[in-house]
Motif scaffolding. Structure first.
Motif, PDB file in Angstrom:
ATOM      1  N   UNK A  87       0.827  -1.213   0.000  1.00  0.00           N
ATOM      2  CA  UNK A  87       0.000   0.000   0.000  1.00  0.00           C
ATOM      3  C   UNK A  87       0.859   1.260   0.000  1.00  0.00           C
ATOM      4  N   UNK A  88       1.968   1.235   0.719  1.00  0.00           N
ATOM      5  CA  UNK A  88       2.822   2.421   0.832  1.00  0.00           C
ATOM      6  C   UNK A  88       3.460   2.811  -0.498  1.00  0.00           C
ATOM      7  N   UNK A  89       3.461   1.896  -1.460  1.00  0.00           N
ATOM      8  CA  UNK A  89       4.017   2.222  -2.772  1.00  0.00           C
ATOM      9  C   UNK A  89       3.216   3.323  -3.474  1.00  0.00           C
ATOM     10  N   UNK A  90       1.982   3.565  -3.010  1.00  0.00           N
ATOM     11  CA  UNK A  90       1.133   4.577  -3.637  1.00  0.00           C
ATOM     12  C   UNK A  90       1.382   5.975  -3.091  1.00  0.00           C
ATOM     13  N   UNK A  91       2.210   6.105  -2.072  1.00  0.00           N
ATOM     14  CA  UNK A  91       2.437   7.417  -1.458  1.00  0.00           C
ATOM     15  C   UNK A  91       2.959   8.456  -2.447  1.00  0.00           C
ATOM     16  N   UNK A  92       3.896   8.122  -3.341  1.00  0.00           N
ATOM     17  CA  UNK A  92       4.330   9.145  -4.313  1.00  0.00           C
ATOM     18  C   UNK A  92       3.179   9.704  -5.145  1.00  0.00           C
ATOM     19  N   UNK A  93       2.213   8.841  -5.509  1.00  0.00           N
ATOM     20  CA  UNK A  93       1.053   9.323  -6.260  1.00  0.00           C
ATOM     21  C   UNK A  93       0.205  10.257  -5.401  1.00  0.00           C
ATOM     22  N   UNK A  94       0.082   9.934  -4.118  1.00  0.00           N
ATOM     23  CA  UNK A  94      -0.673  10.799  -3.205  1.00  0.00           C
ATOM     24  C   UNK A  94      -0.033  12.184  -3.142  1.00  0.00           C
ATOM     25  N   UNK A  95       1.274  12.213  -2.991  1.00  0.00           N
ATOM     26  CA  UNK A  95       1.994  13.488  -2.900  1.00  0.00           C
ATOM     27  C   UNK A  95       1.853  14.284  -4.194  1.00  0.00           C
ATOM     28  N   UNK A  96       1.987  13.611  -5.324  1.00  0.00           N
ATOM     29  CA  UNK A  96       1.846  14.297  -6.616  1.00  0.00           C
ATOM     30  C   UNK A  96       0.467  14.912  -6.761  1.00  0.00           C
ATOM     31  N   UNK A  97      -0.567  14.131  -6.416  1.00  0.00           N
ATOM     32  CA  UNK A  97      -1.938  14.616  -6.551  1.00  0.00           C
ATOM     33  C   UNK A  97      -2.193  15.806  -5.631  1.00  0.00           C
ATOM     34  N   UNK A  98      -1.814  15.682  -4.373  1.00  0.00           N
ATOM     35  CA  UNK A  98      -2.057  16.761  -3.418  1.00  0.00           C
ATOM     36  C   UNK A  98      -1.318  18.032  -3.813  1.00  0.00           C
ATOM     37  N   UNK A  99      -0.133  17.894  -4.373  1.00  0.00           N
ATOM     38  CA  UNK A  99       0.676  19.066  -4.734  1.00  0.00           C
ATOM     39  C   UNK A  99       0.051  19.875  -5.858  1.00  0.00           C
ATOM     40  N   UNK A 100      -0.920  19.302  -6.561  1.00  0.00           N
ATOM     41  CA  UNK A 100      -1.554  20.001  -7.668  1.00  0.00           C
ATOM     42  C   UNK A 100      -2.821  20.754  -7.258  1.00  0.00           C
ATOM     43  N   UNK A 101      -3.247  20.574  -6.026  1.00  0.00           N
ATOM     44  CA  UNK A 101      -4.476  21.225  -5.562  1.00  0.00           C
ATOM     45  C   UNK A 101      -4.186  22.655  -5.136  1.00  0.00           C
ATOM     46  N   UNK A 102      -5.083  23.567  -5.512  1.00  0.00           N
ATOM     47  CA  UNK A 102      -4.877  24.974  -5.198  1.00  0.00           C
ATOM     48  C   UNK A 102      -5.959  25.533  -4.265  1.00  0.00           C
ATOM     49  N   UNK A 103      -7.122  24.951  -4.263  1.00  0.00           N
ATOM     50  CA  UNK A 103      -8.188  25.409  -3.369  1.00  0.00           C
ATOM     51  C   UNK A 103      -7.955  24.833  -1.976  1.00  0.00           C
ATOM     52  N   UNK A 104      -7.941  25.706  -0.948  1.00  0.00           N
ATOM     53  CA  UNK A 104      -7.583  25.259   0.394  1.00  0.00           C
ATOM     54  C   UNK A 104      -8.563  24.238   0.947  1.00  0.00           C
ATOM     55  N   UNK A 105      -9.857  24.463   0.760  1.00  0.00           N
ATOM     56  CA  UNK A 105     -10.836  23.529   1.327  1.00  0.00           C
ATOM     57  C   UNK A 105     -10.739  22.161   0.659  1.00  0.00           C
ATOM     58  N   UNK A 106     -10.459  22.151  -0.651  1.00  0.00           N
ATOM     59  CA  UNK A 106     -10.295  20.879  -1.366  1.00  0.00           C
ATOM     60  C   UNK A 106      -9.018  20.187  -0.914  1.00  0.00           C
ATOM     61  N   UNK A 107      -7.962  20.981  -0.710  1.00  0.00           N
ATOM     62  CA  UNK A 107      -6.716  20.390  -0.218  1.00  0.00           C
ATOM     63  C   UNK A 107      -6.939  19.712   1.134  1.00  0.00           C
TER      64      UNK A 107
END
Length: 285
Positions: A202-222
């Motif tokens: 499961x931890x292998x997906x962490x890089x994808x999580x970080x990439x996705x979160x880094x693209x969010x700009x709206x604070x409430x969505x983040x």
């Protein structure tokens, strides 16, 4: 903002059926908050239908296949469920009414996801997921909802049970002959080894999580996306190499959860939280 009586009812159902999502959904901004609330309830209704073992497969399959179409049938409801969250099926007309009140861009995504989920659930009602290729057929591809990107974070939760089944089918047979063997005290070491492999995968997906979160700009969505992720990672760290997983319930502490909710509001903080818990996993011997 002022809510209609039907939308107020939907938020009541959200708080009754969601243990973890209610707070973060209600912290979203206006239009997105209502859309994700309805999306969650639609998926909860579909999942409740699929989970109900009192419904025969012969009857359940067409219900799952057609569930997405019921969103456009004002009077459709299901009153025979025995599940604890059955109110979302019994009062589905209220949920579908608010669905039809959403902007078309939200309706398109919700219907598409609902259709794919319904067909995936139906296909695997009476057979196990035994490969990653089959798992790809069951899960909903994230790329199909980029126009409604915040909702993508619901998918791992909507399919939590199926993902666990998929991973176990591929993994547990390396350690024991029968799944029930993990319950035997003499196999506790093998059970923990299997658990550790599942968590590591499961931890292998962490890089994808970080990439996705880094693209969010709206604070409430983040916040909406980040908080469940850091709580999940903290829970995985608590479960890693922990025999208690097979003897009781393992949860992160309430105070710990509150701290995570308060801290996970920006990318540097999220990375620091992830690093902290990965260090905890890495330090286990």
């Amino acid at each position: 903002d002022s809510l209609s009586s039907s939308l107020k009812t939907c938020y009541k159902y959200l708080n009754q059926t969601s243990r973890s999502f209610a707070a973060v959904i209600q912290a979203l901004d206006g239009e997105m908050r209502h859309a994700v609330c309805i999306f969650y309830l639609v998926l909860r209704a579909l999942d409740t239908l699929e989970d109900d073992m009192t419904i025969s497969i012969e009857r359940k399959v067409p219900l799952l296949h057609n569930f997405h179409s019921y969103l456009y049938e004002p009077d459709w409801r299901f009153t025979e469920s025995q599940e604890k969250d059955r109110q979302v099926l019994e009062d589905f007309p209220t949920i579908s009414l608010e669905f039809r009140n959403l902007a078309e861009k939200y309706q398109i995504v919700i219907v598409d996801v609902c259709r794919k989920m319904g067909f995936g659930m139906a296909e695997f009602l009476d057979k196990c997921v035994t490969s990653e290729r089959e798992w790809d057929k069951v899960r909903v591809p994230v790329e199909h909802c980029r126009s409604f990107h915040v909702a993508c974070t619901l998918f791992p939760y909507a399919y939590a049970d199926l993902s666990v089944i998929c991973l176990y089918v591929q993994t547990w047979s390396k350690y024991v002959k029968k799944l029930g063997d993990f319950a035997k005290p003499e196999n506790i070491d093998l059970a923990v080894q299997c658990l550790n492999e599942l968590i590591t995968n499961t931890l292998h997906h962490i890089p994808d999580v970080i990439t996705y979160l880094s693209r969010l700009r709206n604070q409430s969505i983040f916040n909406f996306c980040a908080i469940p992720q850091v709580m999940a990672i903290a829970t995985l760290a608590a479960c890693y190499n922990n025999q208690q997983v097979f003897k009781g319930v393992v949860k992160i502490r309430k105070g710990q959860a509150v701290t995570l909710m308060m801290d996970a509001t920006n990318m540097p903080a999220v990375k620091a939280i992830i690093h902290q818990y990965m260090e905890e996993v890495g330090s286990v011997r």
